[in-house]
Every structure is written in structure tokens, then in C-alpha cells.
Design an enzyme around this catalytic site. Structure first.
Site, PDB file in Angstrom:
ATOM      1  N   TYR A 284      39.995   9.149  23.861  1.00 54.81           N
ATOM      2  CA  TYR A 284      40.175   8.395  22.603  1.00 54.81           C
ATOM      3  C   TYR A 284      41.440   7.531  22.653  1.00 54.81           C
ATOM      4  CZ  TYR A 284      40.263   7.808  17.464  1.00 54.81           C
ATOM      5  OH  TYR A 284      40.263   7.307  16.177  1.00 54.81           O
TER       6      TYR A 284
ATOM      7  N   PRO B 260      44.779   3.899  10.085  1.00 51.55           N
ATOM      8  CA  PRO B 260      44.360   4.482   8.798  1.00 51.55           C
ATOM      9  C   PRO B 260      45.058   5.776   8.424  1.00 51.55           C
ATOM     10  CG  PRO B 260      42.661   4.821  10.455  1.00 51.55           C
ATOM     11  CD  PRO B 260      43.727   3.993  11.109  1.00 51.55           C
ATOM     12  N   GLY B 261      45.596   6.510   9.407  1.00 48.60           N
ATOM     13  CA  GLY B 261      46.091   7.852   9.097  1.00 48.60           C
ATOM     14  C   GLY B 261      44.940   8.837   9.151  1.00 48.60           C
TER      15      GLY B 261
HETATM   16  N1  LIG Z   1      38.949   9.406  10.301  1.00 48.34           N
HETATM   17  C1  LIG Z   1      40.190   9.331  10.766  1.00 48.34           C
HETATM   18  O1  LIG Z   1      41.059  10.163  10.457  1.00 48.34           O
HETATM   19  C2  LIG Z   1      40.573   8.193  11.684  1.00 48.34           C
HETATM   20  C3  LIG Z   1      41.912   8.128  12.129  1.00 48.34           C
HETATM   21  C4  LIG Z   1      42.301   7.081  12.953  1.00 48.34           C
HETATM   22  C5  LIG Z   1      41.374   6.120  13.306  1.00 48.34           C
HETATM   23  N2  LIG Z   1      40.073   6.201  12.887  1.00 48.34           N
HETATM   24  C6  LIG Z   1      39.142   5.146  13.295  1.00 48.34           C
HETATM   25  O2  LIG Z   1      38.484   4.634  12.148  1.00 48.34           O
HETATM   26  C7  LIG Z   1      37.207   4.114  12.522  1.00 48.34           C
HETATM   27  C8  LIG Z   1      36.148   4.689  11.597  1.00 48.34           C
HETATM   28  O3  LIG Z   1      36.090   6.086  11.852  1.00 48.34           O
HETATM   29  P1  LIG Z   1      35.501   7.142  10.818  1.00 48.34           P
HETATM   30  O4  LIG Z   1      36.468   8.234  10.762  1.00 48.34           O
HETATM   31  O5  LIG Z   1      35.041   6.450   9.590  1.00 48.34           O
HETATM   32  O6  LIG Z   1      34.259   7.670  11.698  1.00 48.34           O
HETATM   33  P2  LIG Z   1      32.738   8.036  11.333  1.00 48.34           P
HETATM   34  O7  LIG Z   1      32.614   8.457   9.920  1.00 48.34           O
HETATM   35  O8  LIG Z   1      32.301   8.956  12.405  1.00 48.34           O
HETATM   36  O9  LIG Z   1      32.007   6.624  11.483  1.00 48.34           O
HETATM   37  C9  LIG Z   1      31.882   6.008  12.743  1.00 48.34           C
HETATM   38  C10 LIG Z   1      30.995   4.795  12.596  1.00 48.34           C
HETATM   39  O10 LIG Z   1      30.880   4.158  13.883  1.00 48.34           O
HETATM   40  C11 LIG Z   1      29.498   3.894  14.107  1.00 48.34           C
HETATM   41  N3  LIG Z   1      29.191   3.860  15.541  1.00 48.34           N
HETATM   42  C12 LIG Z   1      29.501   4.803  16.468  1.00 48.34           C
HETATM   43  N4  LIG Z   1      29.026   4.432  17.670  1.00 48.34           N
HETATM   44  C13 LIG Z   1      28.412   3.235  17.490  1.00 48.34           C
HETATM   45  C14 LIG Z   1      27.726   2.343  18.359  1.00 48.34           C
HETATM   46  N5  LIG Z   1      27.569   2.598  19.672  1.00 48.34           N
HETATM   47  N6  LIG Z   1      27.202   1.203  17.836  1.00 48.34           N
HETATM   48  C15 LIG Z   1      27.327   0.934  16.510  1.00 48.34           C
HETATM   49  N7  LIG Z   1      27.993   1.717  15.651  1.00 48.34           N
HETATM   50  C16 LIG Z   1      28.520   2.861  16.133  1.00 48.34           C
HETATM   51  C17 LIG Z   1      28.771   5.021  13.385  1.00 48.34           C
HETATM   52  O11 LIG Z   1      27.455   4.638  13.087  1.00 48.34           O
HETATM   53  P3  LIG Z   1      26.141   5.280  13.750  1.00 48.34           P
HETATM   54  O12 LIG Z   1      26.501   6.615  14.319  1.00 48.34           O
HETATM   55  O13 LIG Z   1      25.204   5.342  12.572  1.00 48.34           O
HETATM   56  O14 LIG Z   1      25.724   4.272  14.774  1.00 48.34           O
HETATM   57  C18 LIG Z   1      29.599   5.125  12.115  1.00 48.34           C
HETATM   58  O15 LIG Z   1      29.186   4.154  11.182  1.00 48.34           O
HETATM   59  C19 LIG Z   1      37.011   4.489  13.983  1.00 48.34           C
HETATM   60  O16 LIG Z   1      37.347   3.392  14.802  1.00 48.34           O
HETATM   61  C20 LIG Z   1      38.013   5.603  14.199  1.00 48.34           C
HETATM   62  O17 LIG Z   1      38.419   5.694  15.539  1.00 48.34           O
HETATM   63  C21 LIG Z   1      39.672   7.212  12.071  1.00 48.34           C
END
Ligand SMILES: NC(=O)c1ccc[n+]([C@@H]2O[C@H](COP(=O)([O-])OP(=O)(O)OC[C@H]3O[C@@H](n4cnc5c(N)ncnc54)[C@H](OP(=O)(O)O)[C@@H]3O)[C@@H](O)[C@H]2O)c1
Length: 254
Positions: free
Chosen positions: A143, A173-174
Site C-alpha cells: 500500500y 483523508p486520515g
Molecule cells: N479509509 C481510510 O481510512 C483511508 C485512509 C487513507 C487513504 N484512503 C484512501 O481513500 C480512497 C478511498 O478508500 P475507502 O476507504 O473509501 O475504500 P473503500 O470503501 O474500500 O472503497 C474503495 C473504492 O475503490 C473502488 N475500486 C477498487 N478497485 C477498483 C478497480 N480495480 N477499478 C475501479 N474501482 C475500484 C471500489 O469499487 P468496487 O470494488 O465496487 O470496484 C470502491 O468504490 C482510497 O484511495 C484509499 O487508499 C483511505
């Protein structure tokens, strides 16, 4: 017109809603069969595409943009956490998939939209990075490596298009309560980290970073000139939230 990858759930889905509430027509992207069911809102176009495939991104965005007109806002929220394991235990395919979703997908979408944004001298790109980019811990190659490179790519993009009037942000985002966040925190140290974040009030709901992203995408944020946006820092969050234009925008989108 906004494009949001990862629009099916989590921060991406909340960003789709926030941008829609602010008046944008939104192209929400996630893997098929996401595009098969209409959103129920004529202003939200669901598109099913695997963002790890260049031709799928190019064709899907091209087709959607024909219907909506040129893109003003691009949010790259698609991401996967992947597995936590030493480098020698990671499958080659696992590492490749992380680089593909967490890094190359943003390259593909920016490759489609940036030239048009630069030509029109208008546009905002928000790439969601992660604190993991700055924490090279054992077992986190999958990651953190990709997110670190995404932050670099985002800074390069900013250097290339800022003068043309396009704003580009690497948004931290945290800790946000989503499927991705919970997946690696079901037991042991991960679960303790989740519980500590809940206790301290650091665990946000997706609407919180989504509101910040919608704010950054608005004209009110033209004075936010730092490329790396540390929303993950509480002091930074409080300072952005206390801005009158931030509050107005969030209130009016409720
Ligand atoms: N949550 C946290 O604490 C956190 C912290 C730091 C950074 N982030 C970043 O924030 C972003 C959003 O994360 P989240 O926490 O909201 O995750 P999530 O709820 O797991 O959502 C991930 C999204 O990415 C999509 N996705 C994954 N693989 C894909 C692919 N090959 N093609 C198209 N879409 C794809 C998924 O859709 P499908 O599976 O339906 O395709 C889903 O809509 C990510 O980049 C993550 O690294 C999150």
C-alpha cells in the site's frame, strides 16, 4: 462535471453525493457491474470500469464525457489496501495490483482529463493519498509504496498544470470508517488501532473527507495553493472547517 473513481462506496461514494449536492453532474466509476444499475438521479452517471486497465478507463471516460461535456473536477478515490506481509511473501500479482489501482489508475484518468483542463484553463484534480506514504513500516510495501508514488505523481502533475490554471491536490483523508479501513483492522493490533481511533474521535465517517474534497473542488478554495492537503491532521481540519466559505458550502449542501 466531475469524475469520481471508487464511486461505489466509502469516501468515493460520499464524494459523489457531496459534489452532486453542490450542483455537479457526476460520473461515478467502479468495477462492473456498478454501471448496470442506474443511480436514480439523472445527474449521476454510473460507469462500470476496472481502473487498472488503460483502455477501459480511456473508453469509459471518453463515452461518459461525450454525454456530459468536459470534466471540471477529477477525484481519484479508487484504492485497495492489499495484504500486509514481508516483501518475500507477497505474490508478484498482489504487488502489481496495488500499483495498478493505487497509482496507475490516477495516471490513466489524469492522462485523459488534464490536457482538456489545461486547454480550458480550468479544473481541479484531487488524488487521495495516505499517511502510509510517509510510514515505511515492515509488512506495508503493497500500500505505502503505491501511495508514496501517487503523492509524487500528484506533485509532478501540479508542476505541469498549475500555471495553466488547473489545481491539483494530494489529499490525506486520515482514518475513515470504510470497508478498506476495516479490512485490515479486524483483530490484533489493527483492531486496537481502530478502537483507539474511535475513542480519540479520530475515526471519521466518509462524509467528512468528502465535504473537504467538495470544498477543494470549488472556486472558494482557489487560495488553497499547497498541493499536499493534510486533512488527516486535526489542527488542519479545524482550520479548514472554521472558514466561513467552507461552512456555507457544507450547510447549503445539506
Ligand atoms: N479509509 C481510510 O481510512 C483511508 C485512509 C487513507 C487513504 N484512503 C484512501 O481513500 C480512497 C478511498 O478508500 P475507502 O476507504 O473509501 O475504500 P473503500 O470503501 O474500500 O472503497 C474503495 C473504492 O475503490 C473502488 N475500486 C477498487 N478497485 C477498483 C478497480 N480495480 N477499478 C475501479 N474501482 C475500484 C471500489 O469499487 P468496487 O470494488 O465496487 O470496484 C470502491 O468504490 C482510497 O484511495 C484509499 O487508499 C483511505
Amino acid at each position: 462535471v466531475a469524475v469520481v473513481t471508487g464511486g461505489s462506496r466509502g469516501i468515493g461514494a460520499a464524494t459523489v453525493s457531496a459534489l452532486r449536492a453542490a450542483g455537479a453532474t457526476v460520473i461515478a466509476v467502479a468495477r462492473p457491474p456498478f454501471g448496470d444499475t442506474p443511480s436514480g438521479d439523472v445527474g449521476i452517471h454510473r460507469v462500470g470500469a476496472d481502473v487498472t486497465e488503460w483502455s477501459a478507463v480511456r473508453d469509459a471516460l471518453g463515452g461518459a464525457i461525450e454525454r456530459t461535456g468536459p470534466v471540471d473536477i477529477l477525484v481519484n478515490a479508487a484504492g485497495i489496501a492489499g495484504v500486509r506481509a514481508p516483501i518475500w511473501e507477497l505474490d508478484v500479482e498482489q504487488m502489481q495490483s496495488s500499483i495498478a489501482v493505487n497509482l496507475l489508475a490516477a495516471f490513466y484518468t489524469m492522462k485523459v482529463v488534464l490536457p482538456v483542463m489545461a486547454d480550458r484553463s480550468q479544473g481541479v484534480v484531487v488524488n487521495i493519498v495516505s499517511g502510509a506514504a510517509h510510514r515505511p513500516r515492515a509488512g506495508r510495501a503493497m500500500y505505502g509504496t503505491a501511495k508514496s508514488a501517487l503523492e509524487h505523481l500528484t506533485q509532478v502533475a501540479a508542476a505541469e498544470v498549475t500555471e495553466a490554471g488547473v489545481r491539483v491536490y494530494a489529499f490525506h483523508p486520515g482514518q475513515v470508517d470504510t470497508e478498506l479501513y476495516r479490512a485490515s483492522r479486524r483483530s490484533g493490533a489493527g483492531l486496537r488501532e481502530l478502537e483507539a481511533a474511535q475513542r480519540s474521535g479520530e475515526l471519521q465517517q466518509p462524509v467528512e473527507p468528502a465535504a473537504a474534497i467538495a470544498f477543494l473542488a470549488s472556486d472558494d478554495a482557489v487560495d488553497v495553493t499547497d498541493v499536499v492537503v493534510p486533512w488527516r491532521d486535526r489542527a488542519y481540519r479545524d482550520s479548514l472547517r472554521s472558514r466561513a466559505d467552507f461552512i456555507d458550502r457544507i450547510e447549503s449542501s445539506r
